[in-house]
Motif scaffolding. Structure first.
Motif, PDB file in Angstrom:
ATOM      1  N   LEU A  94       0.833  -1.205   0.000  1.00  0.00           N
ATOM      2  CA  LEU A  94       0.000   0.000   0.000  1.00  0.00           C
ATOM      3  C   LEU A  94       0.871   1.260   0.000  1.00  0.00           C
ATOM      4  O   LEU A  94       0.642   2.186  -0.775  1.00  0.00           O
ATOM      5  CB  LEU A  94      -0.934  -0.008   1.217  1.00  0.00           C
ATOM      6  CG  LEU A  94      -1.821   1.215   1.386  1.00  0.00           C
ATOM      7  CD1 LEU A  94      -2.817   1.323   0.233  1.00  0.00           C
ATOM      8  CD2 LEU A  94      -2.547   1.139   2.726  1.00  0.00           C
ATOM      9  N   ILE A  95       1.874   1.294   0.856  1.00  0.00           N
ATOM     10  CA  ILE A  95       2.764   2.460   0.922  1.00  0.00           C
ATOM     11  C   ILE A  95       3.470   2.661  -0.413  1.00  0.00           C
ATOM     12  O   ILE A  95       3.507   3.765  -0.949  1.00  0.00           O
ATOM     13  CB  ILE A  95       3.772   2.317   2.079  1.00  0.00           C
ATOM     14  CG1 ILE A  95       3.048   2.400   3.428  1.00  0.00           C
ATOM     15  CG2 ILE A  95       4.861   3.388   1.987  1.00  0.00           C
ATOM     16  CD1 ILE A  95       3.908   2.027   4.621  1.00  0.00           C
TER      17      ILE A  95
ATOM     18  N   SER B 258      -3.827   7.114  15.409  1.00  0.00           N
ATOM     19  CA  SER B 258      -2.765   7.553  14.496  1.00  0.00           C
ATOM     20  C   SER B 258      -1.607   8.092  15.323  1.00  0.00           C
ATOM     21  O   SER B 258      -1.815   8.706  16.374  1.00  0.00           O
ATOM     22  CB  SER B 258      -3.277   8.624  13.534  1.00  0.00           C
ATOM     23  OG  SER B 258      -3.658   9.797  14.223  1.00  0.00           O
ATOM     24  N   PRO B 259      -0.386   7.838  14.875  1.00  0.00           N
ATOM     25  CA  PRO B 259       0.746   8.366  15.633  1.00  0.00           C
ATOM     26  C   PRO B 259       0.748   9.895  15.604  1.00  0.00           C
ATOM     27  O   PRO B 259       0.390  10.495  14.592  1.00  0.00           O
ATOM     28  CB  PRO B 259       1.972   7.806  14.922  1.00  0.00           C
ATOM     29  CG  PRO B 259       1.503   7.400  13.579  1.00  0.00           C
ATOM     30  CD  PRO B 259       0.044   7.113  13.679  1.00  0.00           C
ATOM     31  N   ILE B 260       1.120  10.488  16.712  1.00  0.00           N
ATOM     32  CA  ILE B 260       1.327  11.934  16.714  1.00  0.00           C
ATOM     33  C   ILE B 260       2.509  12.188  15.787  1.00  0.00           C
ATOM     34  O   ILE B 260       3.603  11.665  16.005  1.00  0.00           O
ATOM     35  CB  ILE B 260       1.582  12.467  18.135  1.00  0.00           C
ATOM     36  CG1 ILE B 260       0.320  12.273  18.980  1.00  0.00           C
ATOM     37  CG2 ILE B 260       2.013  13.929  18.090  1.00  0.00           C
ATOM     38  CD1 ILE B 260       0.504  12.586  20.450  1.00  0.00           C
ATOM     39  N   THR B 261       2.258  12.938  14.736  1.00  0.00           N
ATOM     40  CA  THR B 261       3.239  13.152  13.677  1.00  0.00           C
ATOM     41  C   THR B 261       3.413  14.644  13.441  1.00  0.00           C
ATOM     42  O   THR B 261       2.429  15.360  13.285  1.00  0.00           O
ATOM     43  CB  THR B 261       2.761  12.479  12.376  1.00  0.00           C
ATOM     44  OG1 THR B 261       2.521  11.105  12.639  1.00  0.00           O
ATOM     45  CG2 THR B 261       3.796  12.604  11.285  1.00  0.00           C
ATOM     46  N   ILE B 262       4.652  15.072  13.420  1.00  0.00           N
ATOM     47  CA  ILE B 262       4.958  16.482  13.182  1.00  0.00           C
ATOM     48  C   ILE B 262       5.817  16.588  11.928  1.00  0.00           C
ATOM     49  O   ILE B 262       6.949  16.090  11.909  1.00  0.00           O
ATOM     50  CB  ILE B 262       5.674  17.094  14.399  1.00  0.00           C
ATOM     51  CG1 ILE B 262       4.772  16.986  15.629  1.00  0.00           C
ATOM     52  CG2 ILE B 262       6.077  18.541  14.115  1.00  0.00           C
ATOM     53  CD1 ILE B 262       5.446  17.328  16.928  1.00  0.00           C
ATOM     54  N   PRO B 263       5.282  17.183  10.858  1.00  0.00           N
ATOM     55  CA  PRO B 263       6.090  17.375   9.648  1.00  0.00           C
ATOM     56  C   PRO B 263       7.269  18.292   9.930  1.00  0.00           C
ATOM     57  O   PRO B 263       7.187  19.210  10.747  1.00  0.00           O
ATOM     58  CB  PRO B 263       5.119  18.035   8.657  1.00  0.00           C
ATOM     59  CG  PRO B 263       3.760  17.832   9.215  1.00  0.00           C
ATOM     60  CD  PRO B 263       3.928  17.703  10.699  1.00  0.00           C
ATOM     61  N   LEU B 264       8.370  18.052   9.236  1.00  0.00           N
ATOM     62  CA  LEU B 264       9.575  18.855   9.404  1.00  0.00           C
ATOM     63  C   LEU B 264       9.919  19.560   8.089  1.00  0.00           C
ATOM     64  O   LEU B 264       9.808  18.976   7.017  1.00  0.00           O
ATOM     65  CB  LEU B 264      10.745  17.963   9.826  1.00  0.00           C
ATOM     66  CG  LEU B 264      10.531  17.211  11.147  1.00  0.00           C
ATOM     67  CD1 LEU B 264      11.646  16.200  11.362  1.00  0.00           C
ATOM     68  CD2 LEU B 264      10.445  18.171  12.298  1.00  0.00           C
TER      69      LEU B 264
ATOM     70  N   ASN C  92      -7.408   4.357   5.093  1.00  0.00           N
ATOM     71  CA  ASN C  92      -7.311   2.976   4.631  1.00  0.00           C
ATOM     72  C   ASN C  92      -7.401   2.013   5.821  1.00  0.00           C
ATOM     73  O   ASN C  92      -6.694   2.188   6.822  1.00  0.00           O
ATOM     74  CB  ASN C  92      -6.004   2.771   3.876  1.00  0.00           C
ATOM     75  CG  ASN C  92      -5.941   1.418   3.229  1.00  0.00           C
ATOM     76  OD1 ASN C  92      -5.808   0.408   3.906  1.00  0.00           O
ATOM     77  ND2 ASN C  92      -6.039   1.398   1.911  1.00  0.00           N
ATOM     78  N   PRO C  93      -8.242   0.965   5.730  1.00  0.00           N
ATOM     79  CA  PRO C  93      -8.383   0.012   6.845  1.00  0.00           C
ATOM     80  C   PRO C  93      -7.079  -0.683   7.247  1.00  0.00           C
ATOM     81  O   PRO C  93      -6.878  -0.990   8.422  1.00  0.00           O
ATOM     82  CB  PRO C  93      -9.399  -1.006   6.327  1.00  0.00           C
ATOM     83  CG  PRO C  93     -10.119  -0.314   5.224  1.00  0.00           C
ATOM     84  CD  PRO C  93      -9.160   0.681   4.639  1.00  0.00           C
ATOM     85  N   ILE C  94      -6.190  -0.942   6.289  1.00  0.00           N
ATOM     86  CA  ILE C  94      -4.907  -1.580   6.618  1.00  0.00           C
ATOM     87  C   ILE C  94      -4.084  -0.655   7.503  1.00  0.00           C
ATOM     88  O   ILE C  94      -3.498  -1.089   8.501  1.00  0.00           O
ATOM     89  CB  ILE C  94      -4.122  -1.936   5.331  1.00  0.00           C
ATOM     90  CG1 ILE C  94      -4.876  -2.966   4.511  1.00  0.00           C
ATOM     91  CG2 ILE C  94      -2.715  -2.429   5.667  1.00  0.00           C
ATOM     92  CD1 ILE C  94      -4.325  -3.166   3.101  1.00  0.00           C
ATOM     93  N   VAL C  95      -4.060   0.626   7.172  1.00  0.00           N
ATOM     94  CA  VAL C  95      -3.314   1.609   7.961  1.00  0.00           C
ATOM     95  C   VAL C  95      -3.946   1.756   9.344  1.00  0.00           C
ATOM     96  O   VAL C  95      -3.240   1.800  10.355  1.00  0.00           O
ATOM     97  CB  VAL C  95      -3.245   2.962   7.224  1.00  0.00           C
ATOM     98  CG1 VAL C  95      -2.647   4.041   8.106  1.00  0.00           C
ATOM     99  CG2 VAL C  95      -2.441   2.816   5.945  1.00  0.00           C
ATOM    100  N   GLN C  96      -5.249   1.801   9.408  1.00  0.00           N
ATOM    101  CA  GLN C  96      -5.927   1.923  10.704  1.00  0.00           C
ATOM    102  C   GLN C  96      -5.649   0.716  11.594  1.00  0.00           C
ATOM    103  O   GLN C  96      -5.456   0.857  12.803  1.00  0.00           O
ATOM    104  CB  GLN C  96      -7.419   2.129  10.493  1.00  0.00           C
ATOM    105  CG  GLN C  96      -7.719   3.477   9.873  1.00  0.00           C
ATOM    106  CD  GLN C  96      -9.179   3.664   9.528  1.00  0.00           C
ATOM    107  OE1 GLN C  96     -10.004   2.770   9.652  1.00  0.00           O
ATOM    108  NE2 GLN C  96      -9.507   4.869   9.081  1.00  0.00           N
TER     109      GLN C  96
ATOM    110  N   GLN D 225       1.590   9.587   4.779  1.00  0.00           N
ATOM    111  CA  GLN D 225       0.732  10.341   5.688  1.00  0.00           C
ATOM    112  C   GLN D 225      -0.666  10.573   5.113  1.00  0.00           C
ATOM    113  O   GLN D 225      -1.560  11.038   5.812  1.00  0.00           O
ATOM    114  CB  GLN D 225       1.389  11.682   6.029  1.00  0.00           C
ATOM    115  CG  GLN D 225       2.756  11.549   6.670  1.00  0.00           C
ATOM    116  CD  GLN D 225       2.720  10.773   7.970  1.00  0.00           C
ATOM    117  OE1 GLN D 225       2.178  11.250   8.947  1.00  0.00           O
ATOM    118  NE2 GLN D 225       3.258   9.567   7.961  1.00  0.00           N
ATOM    119  N   ASP D 226      -0.869  10.227   3.854  1.00  0.00           N
ATOM    120  CA  ASP D 226      -2.158  10.417   3.197  1.00  0.00           C
ATOM    121  C   ASP D 226      -3.021   9.157   3.217  1.00  0.00           C
ATOM    122  O   ASP D 226      -4.064   9.117   2.570  1.00  0.00           O
ATOM    123  CB  ASP D 226      -1.947  10.852   1.742  1.00  0.00           C
ATOM    124  CG  ASP D 226      -1.190  12.155   1.634  1.00  0.00           C
ATOM    125  OD1 ASP D 226      -1.441  13.055   2.450  1.00  0.00           O
ATOM    126  OD2 ASP D 226      -0.337  12.265   0.725  1.00  0.00           O
TER     127      ASP D 226
END
Length: 105
Positions: free
Chosen positions: A33-34, A92-98, A71-75, A66-67
């Motif tokens: 999927l990724i 979902s993981p706490i995610t901070i874009p850099l 998707n059920p697999i990602v969830q 991150q998009d």
């Protein structure tokens, strides 16, 4: 067009080995999927002093891993990882874009 995308996440203390084990055994359907979004050359590094995970990926096109949140697999993956990472209420993981401030090719 190739883009690089970097972000950080947060690992709970004491879960380094478990995090690595789970990613060493990443589900084939999640990897597929990724890759289907155009993501490749994807690495995650751990700063063991802070438990901050630093991820960087290359993308063909505009999509990134991150998009994929609907998707059920990602969830399912998020739920699987929620016990060892800092997460949002939906797992979902706490995610901070850099922002990229330097690149040497």
């Amino acid at each position: 067009m190739v883009k690089r995308f970097a972000f950080k996440m947060f690992l709970k203390p004491g879960f380094r080995d478990e995090y690595k084990k789970r990613h060493d055994e990443i589900w084939p359907e999640l990897e597929e999927l990724i890759r289907s979004t155009g993501v490749y050359d994807y690495s995650i590094f751990l700063d063991e002093e802070t438990n901050i995970l630093f991820a960087v990926q290359k993308q063909k096109g505009e999509a990134s891993s991150q998009d994929l949140g609907t998707n059920p697999i990602v969830q399912k993956w998020w739920a699987y990882m929620a016990d060892i990472m800092e997460t949002n209420p939906d797992n979902s993981p706490i995610t901070i874009p850099l922002d990229e401030v330097f690149y040497l090719d």
